[in-house]
Design an enzyme around this catalytic site. Structure first.
Site, PDB file in Angstrom:
ATOM      1  N   ASP A 171     -24.297  14.218  40.697  1.00  0.00           N
ATOM      2  CA  ASP A 171     -22.904  14.531  41.024  1.00  0.00           C
ATOM      3  C   ASP A 171     -22.245  15.298  39.872  1.00  0.00           C
ATOM      4  OD1 ASP A 171     -20.557  14.543  42.492  1.00  0.00           O
ATOM      5  OD2 ASP A 171     -20.689  12.424  43.027  1.00  0.00           O
ATOM      6  N   ASP A 232     -16.494  15.891  50.543  1.00  0.00           N
ATOM      7  CA  ASP A 232     -17.259  14.795  51.154  1.00  0.00           C
ATOM      8  C   ASP A 232     -17.011  14.683  52.655  1.00  0.00           C
ATOM      9  OD1 ASP A 232     -17.849  14.373  48.554  1.00  0.00           O
ATOM     10  OD2 ASP A 232     -16.910  12.392  48.409  1.00  0.00           O
TER      11      ASP A 232
HETATM   12  C1  GLA Z   1     -18.612  12.311  45.170  1.00  0.00           C
HETATM   13  C2  GLA Z   1     -19.728  12.853  46.042  1.00  0.00           C
HETATM   14  C3  GLA Z   1     -20.030  11.875  47.159  1.00  0.00           C
HETATM   15  C4  GLA Z   1     -20.396  10.520  46.577  1.00  0.00           C
HETATM   16  C5  GLA Z   1     -19.291  10.038  45.662  1.00  0.00           C
HETATM   17  C6  GLA Z   1     -19.698   8.789  44.898  1.00  0.00           C
HETATM   18  O1  GLA Z   1     -17.401  12.261  45.841  1.00  0.00           O
HETATM   19  O2  GLA Z   1     -19.406  14.114  46.564  1.00  0.00           O
HETATM   20  O3  GLA Z   1     -21.071  12.360  47.983  1.00  0.00           O
HETATM   21  O4  GLA Z   1     -21.608  10.635  45.893  1.00  0.00           O
HETATM   22  O5  GLA Z   1     -18.933  11.028  44.692  1.00  0.00           O
HETATM   23  O6  GLA Z   1     -18.719   8.359  44.000  1.00  0.00           O
END
Ligand code: GLA
Length: 425
Positions: A171, A232
């Site tokens: 990430d 997301d």
């Molecule tokens: C980000 C990523 C998600 C997930 C969260 C976890 O938002 O884009 O896919 O992995 O972090 O905290």
């Protein structure tokens, strides 16, 4: 090359033009991360959308992020046909870590929720014929606030390799500068390579770059096996639609970046959860196949309807997603709230998805001129057409100059497969 708003090809499309179009499609993508992995989009299960950062195993022992959850999912991936159709990587997302590194500076799993440790979990997952994915972050902290990998890339890569991890989702939270982000993503790619273990490298690099600078996809492809471009996914139609809109609006930039070894990642499949209607689930499955997307389900395999399971395990649709040519599809045209997407497949076949975005009224008819598909060559001189979704139906034999009629439910999709036939009537 302009991909949207294409006009109908005149029926007399000269052969030379068609051949030229074919040759253009065959130009290989940019050089990809050379770890021999993800030659087709990665398939598996990832905990985030469904289970998020639930660490309360006292109140919610069945849905907290713990080794039990992953062992249960591993059992089901093995026993319920998921592994058989290709879902291979069982992936841990954020919130698996203890809040501190150990005395040697290594990441460690939360001892209460993962009392046997990740090595034990990976042995278990491997014993089921599956692979294990894990999560870390390029910056100072993960998005949920657990220890980040900044300054620890080598040791973290070695730790994951020692544990027998097969995929890293990396990430991009808590980076100070774009240089730090880029250097970190590149560094971790090299660190993973140095371990000598085959570890799929799943990045979010472009997602964190877009607000500041257009990402260089040629470079990203050299370091990552797949990369998130957009925010997301949520368990809602609005979210799925926003991902499709983003992808079609940016297709001139992102489509050509995809190919064997490196893929655009539109985020998890939320099929089998709460927010999508049946037609919307069909749309997600069909369009993730058209987009050559990694297929990471985020759902509860212990509680999933037979209908959702059948859709997720649809071998014809998975075959389109996994097509070895590895070309990502794109939006061909949009008119009157109907979108037509197409994707070139191996053996000169094509997949075509017709999406009805109108959220009022009932099913709508839409007729496609076959000469307008696949730059004039998808059904030339003739083709067999099969509807794969919503219901597998052989539509029959069509000549290049003819038309195919579809009928699509609101927010649903009709997914077609066209296979060239040399025979004409
Ligand atoms: C980000 C990523 C998600 C997930 C969260 C976890 O938002 O884009 O896919 O992995 O972090 O905290």
């Amino acid at each position: 090359m302009r991909l949207t708003g294409r006009r109908l090809q005149p029926p007399g499309c000269v052969l030379a033009l068609c051949l030229m179009a074919l040759i253009l499609w065959e130009i290989p993508g940019a050089w990809a991360l050379d770890n021999g992995l993800a030659m087709t989009p990665t398939m598996g299960w990832l905990h985030w959308e469904r289970f998020m950062c639930n660490t309360d195993c006292t109140e919610e022992p069945d849905s907290c992020i713990s080794e039990n959850l992953f062992m249960q999912m591993a059992d089901l991936m093995d026993s319920d046909g998921w592994k058989e159709v290709g879902y291979e990587y069982l992936c841990i997302d954020d919130c698996w870590m203890a809040p501190q590194r150990d005395s040697k500076g290594r990441l460690q799993a939360d001892p209460k929720r993962f009392p046997s440790g990740i090595r034990h979990l990976s042995n278990y997952v491997h014993s089921k014929g599956l692979k294990l994915g894990i999560y870390a972050d390029v910056g100072k902290k993960t998005c949920a606030g657990y220890p980040g990998s900044l300054g620890h890339y080598d040791i973290d890569a070695e730790t994951f390799a020692d544990w027998g991890v097969d995929l890293l989702k990396f990430d991009g939270c808590h980076c100070d500068t774009l240089e730090q982000l880029a250097d970190g993503y590149k560094h971790m790619s090299l660190s993973l390579n140095k371990t000598g273990r085959s570890i799929v490298y799943s990045c979010e690099w472009p997602l964190y770059m877009w607000p500041f600078k257009k990402p260089n996809y040629t470079e990203i492809r050299q370091y990552c096996n797949h990369w998130r471009n957009f925010g997301d996914i949520y368990d809602s139609w609005q979210s799925v639609k926003s991902i499709l809109d983003w992808t079609s609006s940016n297709q001139r930039t992102v489509v050509s970046a995809a190919g064997p070894g490196g893929w655009n990642d539109p985020d998890m499949l939320v099929i089998g959860n709460f927010g999508l209607s049946w037609d919307q689930q069909i749309t997600q499955m069909a369009l993730w196949a058209i987009m050559a997307a990694p297929l990471f389900m985020s759902n509860d395999l212990r509680h999933i309807s037979l209908q959702a399971k059948t859709l997720l395990q649809n071998k014809d649709v998975i075959a389109i997603n996994q097509d070895p040519l590895g070309k990502q599809g794109y939006l061909l045209r949009k008119e009157d709230n109907i979108e037509v997407w197409e994707r070139p497949l191996s053996k000169l076949a094509w997949a075509v998805a017709v999406v009805n975005l109108q959220e009022i009224g009932g099913p709508r008819s839409y007729t496609i001129s076959l000469a307008s598909l696949g730059q004039g060559v998808a059904c030339n001189p003739a083709c067999h057409i099969t509807e794969l979704l919503p219901v597998k139906t052989k539509l029959g034999f069509y000549e290049w100059t003819s038309f195919v009629k579809t009928r699509i439910n609101p927010t649903g999709t009709v997914l077609l497969q066209l296979k060239i036939s040399q025979t004409t009537f």
